[in-house]
Design a protein around this motif. Structure first.
Motif, PDB file in Angstrom:
ATOM      1  N   CYS A 303      12.499 -25.633   6.369  1.00 56.69           N
ATOM      2  CA  CYS A 303      13.257 -24.911   5.060  1.00 56.69           C
ATOM      3  C   CYS A 303      13.692 -26.064   3.966  1.00 56.69           C
ATOM      4  O   CYS A 303      13.777 -25.738   2.899  1.00 56.69           O
ATOM      5  CB  CYS A 303      14.321 -24.291   5.725  1.00 56.69           C
ATOM      6  SG  CYS A 303      13.685 -22.645   6.545  1.00 56.69           S
ATOM      7  N   VAL A 304      13.967 -26.991   4.537  1.00 55.29           N
ATOM      8  CA  VAL A 304      14.318 -28.226   3.757  1.00 55.29           C
ATOM      9  C   VAL A 304      13.216 -28.627   2.803  1.00 55.29           C
ATOM     10  O   VAL A 304      13.353 -28.805   1.730  1.00 55.29           O
ATOM     11  CB  VAL A 304      14.781 -29.397   4.496  1.00 55.29           C
ATOM     12  CG1 VAL A 304      15.026 -30.833   3.598  1.00 55.29           C
ATOM     13  CG2 VAL A 304      16.190 -29.194   5.342  1.00 55.29           C
ATOM     14  N   ALA A 305      11.936 -28.627   3.450  1.00 55.11           N
ATOM     15  CA  ALA A 305      10.722 -28.944   2.719  1.00 55.11           C
ATOM     16  C   ALA A 305      10.653 -27.754   1.546  1.00 55.11           C
ATOM     17  O   ALA A 305      10.284 -28.092   0.455  1.00 55.11           O
ATOM     18  CB  ALA A 305       9.581 -29.066   3.418  1.00 55.11           C
ATOM     19  N   LEU A 306      10.829 -26.653   1.864  1.00 51.98           N
ATOM     20  CA  LEU A 306      10.705 -25.537   1.114  1.00 51.98           C
ATOM     21  C   LEU A 306      11.724 -25.649  -0.102  1.00 51.98           C
ATOM     22  O   LEU A 306      11.341 -25.470  -1.379  1.00 51.98           O
ATOM     23  CB  LEU A 306      11.089 -24.345   1.585  1.00 51.98           C
ATOM     24  CG  LEU A 306      10.885 -22.922   0.868  1.00 51.98           C
ATOM     25  CD1 LEU A 306       9.425 -22.733   0.530  1.00 51.98           C
ATOM     26  CD2 LEU A 306      11.289 -21.673   1.647  1.00 51.98           C
ATOM     27  N   HIS A 307      12.980 -26.157   0.222  1.00 51.90           N
ATOM     28  CA  HIS A 307      13.681 -26.094  -0.856  1.00 51.90           C
ATOM     29  C   HIS A 307      13.615 -27.322  -1.888  1.00 51.90           C
ATOM     30  O   HIS A 307      13.504 -27.210  -3.060  1.00 51.90           O
ATOM     31  CB  HIS A 307      15.151 -26.507  -0.132  1.00 51.90           C
ATOM     32  CG  HIS A 307      16.306 -26.806  -1.226  1.00 51.90           C
ATOM     33  ND1 HIS A 307      17.091 -25.675  -1.365  1.00 51.90           N
ATOM     34  CD2 HIS A 307      16.805 -27.549  -2.013  1.00 51.90           C
ATOM     35  CE1 HIS A 307      18.133 -25.973  -2.295  1.00 51.90           C
ATOM     36  NE2 HIS A 307      18.002 -26.813  -2.381  1.00 51.90           N
ATOM     37  N   LEU A 308      13.077 -28.154  -1.315  1.00 52.93           N
ATOM     38  CA  LEU A 308      12.267 -29.322  -2.100  1.00 52.93           C
ATOM     39  C   LEU A 308      11.307 -28.988  -3.048  1.00 52.93           C
ATOM     40  O   LEU A 308      11.258 -29.616  -4.019  1.00 52.93           O
ATOM     41  CB  LEU A 308      11.956 -30.653  -1.434  1.00 52.93           C
ATOM     42  CG  LEU A 308      13.224 -31.304  -0.594  1.00 52.93           C
ATOM     43  CD1 LEU A 308      12.763 -32.567   0.324  1.00 52.93           C
ATOM     44  CD2 LEU A 308      14.323 -32.101  -1.195  1.00 52.93           C
ATOM     45  N   ILE A 309      10.260 -28.291  -2.472  1.00 54.32           N
ATOM     46  CA  ILE A 309       9.320 -27.892  -3.199  1.00 54.32           C
ATOM     47  C   ILE A 309       9.767 -27.026  -4.592  1.00 54.32           C
ATOM     48  O   ILE A 309       9.252 -27.040  -5.513  1.00 54.32           O
ATOM     49  CB  ILE A 309       8.294 -26.953  -2.455  1.00 54.32           C
ATOM     50  CG1 ILE A 309       7.629 -27.845  -1.387  1.00 54.32           C
ATOM     51  CG2 ILE A 309       7.318 -25.976  -3.209  1.00 54.32           C
ATOM     52  CD1 ILE A 309       6.849 -27.302  -0.272  1.00 54.32           C
ATOM     53  N   TYR A 310      10.862 -25.958  -4.305  1.00 55.68           N
ATOM     54  CA  TYR A 310      11.372 -25.374  -5.034  1.00 55.68           C
ATOM     55  C   TYR A 310      11.924 -26.260  -6.308  1.00 55.68           C
ATOM     56  O   TYR A 310      11.848 -25.972  -7.674  1.00 55.68           O
ATOM     57  CB  TYR A 310      12.278 -24.153  -4.479  1.00 55.68           C
ATOM     58  CG  TYR A 310      12.041 -22.959  -4.359  1.00 55.68           C
ATOM     59  CD1 TYR A 310      11.985 -21.954  -5.256  1.00 55.68           C
ATOM     60  CD2 TYR A 310      11.517 -22.693  -2.841  1.00 55.68           C
ATOM     61  CE1 TYR A 310      11.443 -20.576  -4.641  1.00 55.68           C
ATOM     62  CE2 TYR A 310      11.023 -21.553  -2.451  1.00 55.68           C
ATOM     63  CZ  TYR A 310      11.223 -20.397  -3.466  1.00 55.68           C
ATOM     64  OH  TYR A 310      10.613 -19.247  -3.156  1.00 55.68           O
ATOM     65  N   GLN A 311      12.768 -27.046  -5.904  1.00 55.95           N
ATOM     66  CA  GLN A 311      13.423 -28.118  -7.041  1.00 55.95           C
ATOM     67  C   GLN A 311      12.270 -28.766  -7.854  1.00 55.95           C
ATOM     68  O   GLN A 311      12.386 -28.845  -8.839  1.00 55.95           O
ATOM     69  CB  GLN A 311      14.323 -29.008  -6.081  1.00 55.95           C
ATOM     70  CG  GLN A 311      15.518 -28.558  -5.628  1.00 55.95           C
ATOM     71  CD  GLN A 311      16.538 -29.635  -5.178  1.00 55.95           C
ATOM     72  OE1 GLN A 311      16.197 -30.498  -4.759  1.00 55.95           O
ATOM     73  NE2 GLN A 311      17.655 -29.486  -5.212  1.00 55.95           N
ATOM     74  N   ALA A 312      11.174 -29.188  -7.156  1.00 59.80           N
ATOM     75  CA  ALA A 312      10.454 -29.911  -8.062  1.00 59.80           C
ATOM     76  C   ALA A 312       9.488 -29.397  -8.823  1.00 59.80           C
ATOM     77  O   ALA A 312       9.002 -29.594  -9.838  1.00 59.80           O
ATOM     78  CB  ALA A 312       9.214 -30.831  -6.584  1.00 59.80           C
ATOM     79  N   SER A 313       9.352 -27.828  -8.330  1.00 61.52           N
ATOM     80  CA  SER A 313       8.446 -26.961  -9.167  1.00 61.52           C
ATOM     81  C   SER A 313       9.370 -26.302 -10.215  1.00 61.52           C
ATOM     82  O   SER A 313       8.787 -25.558 -11.172  1.00 61.52           O
ATOM     83  CB  SER A 313       7.852 -25.814  -8.291  1.00 61.52           C
ATOM     84  OG  SER A 313       8.923 -25.062  -7.584  1.00 61.52           O
TER      85      SER A 313
END
Length: 325
Positions: A303-313
């Motif tokens: 879920c932290v990785a998912l959060h970072l993906i959202y931020q990067a995109s």
């Protein structure tokens, strides 16, 4: 306002009565499996390779939909019928999420937020990955410890090998009413055995709900965004919601990031207070710790990785029209 006895009793009864119908259903299914399912039948149908077998176990919920409370009872009987422990763990963790009822309820809960398909895909995908990975970890432990990971009531009976010179004696066919009595006896035994721990778990969940409110969690996640994911994971453990209704609670947190909601929706059906106590009737402490540690770490990291993906995109990870402030 100070918590009251009424608040405790209301929360206790809501958790207990929400879970009880599924425990009854699970006990009835377990009775039918015990009486009619031949020993080792399911094992013969599974692939010999561990990974495909675990992946099949993770999607069994599509064929046998069951809430997380009822699935513990069913899984215990499947273990006694010879289904590999790794497959049972994958089914137990993913089954309450990867089934038609929960998929539909998740889509309905987030439909008005314009992220229904997104939430369904993320919830099902992460549940499948976590269930399979945990099943493989448990398989490695089983190779080392064997049935010592299971309680005596759960471990499959030893396989009886007939003497080569003696023909196998077939079990005589019992009358229908006697078989019906066997189903009732097995179901009643499993129901009483599990209900004791469901009641204890409901008491703990009710106490947690009295002193920890959803508003407190939302304030923490809004003021401390990096704590949103672990805060929602903690809330999932203490609230003990049914997987068929938890999506509507998650959808009520309109100003919370998708990653935190997914953490709530994935962890809750796999690990909460009542489930931990119910697991003690099936697994030894070593296996419970392994399952809990594996699930918590994977949910947090993914879920932290998912959060970072959202931020990067550049995606906001919020419902349409919602803002963090």
């Amino acid at each position: 306002m100070q918590p009251s006895i009424y608040d405790f009793l209301f929360n206790f009864s809501s958790v207990l009565w929400e879970a009880m119908p599924f425990v009854v259903l699970g006990a009835l299914v377990a009775g039918v499996l015990e009486e009619f399912l031949p020993q080792e039948f399911l094992t013969r149908l599974l692939p010999k390779s561990v990974l495909p077998a675990v992946m099949i176990g993770a999607v069994l919920g599509l064929l046998f939909p069951m809430c997380e409370c009822g699935i513990v009872v069913v899984m215990r009987r499947l273990l006694r019928k010879g289904l590999p422990l790794s497959c049972c763990i994958a089914y137990m963790l993913a089954g309450p999420i990867i089934n038609g009822v929960v998929i539909f309820s998740t889509w309905i809960a987030f439909r008005d937020h314009k992220i229904g398909p997104e939430m369904v895909g993320l919830r099902v995908g992460l549940a499948f990955v976590i269930a399979c990975a945990t099943g493989l970890i448990v398989h490695l432990q089983y190779k080392k410890y064997g049935n010592a990971l299971l309680t005596p009531l759960t471990a499959p009976p030893p396989v009886q090998v007939d003497d080569a010179n003696e023909p196998r004696i077939e079990r005589p066919r019992q009358p229908f009413m006697q078989r019906l009595g066997n189903i009732s006896s097995t179901a009643l035994h499993d129901f009483v055995d599990i209900m004791v721990f469901l009641i204890l778990g409901s008491v703990l969940a009710a106490l947690a709900r009295v002193y920890i409110t959803e508003q407190q969690i939302e304030v923490i996640s809004r003021d401390q965004p990096f704590l949103a994911i672990p805060a929602m994971m903690f809330l999932a453990v203490v609230m003990c919601l049914c997987s068929e209704a938890d999506a509507f609670v998650a959808a009520s947190f309109t100003k919370m990031h998708v990653s935190a909601k997914i953490a709530f929706l994935v962890l809750g059906p796999m690990l909460d207070l009542k489930l931990i106590l119910m697991y003690t009737r099936v697994f030894r402490l070593r296996l419970i710790v392994t399952i809990a540690t594996s699930v918590v770490i994977q949910v947090l990291v993914l879920c932290v990785a998912l959060h970072l993906i959202y931020q990067a995109s550049g995606w906001t990870g919020l419902p349409a029209g919602a803002t963090l402030k």
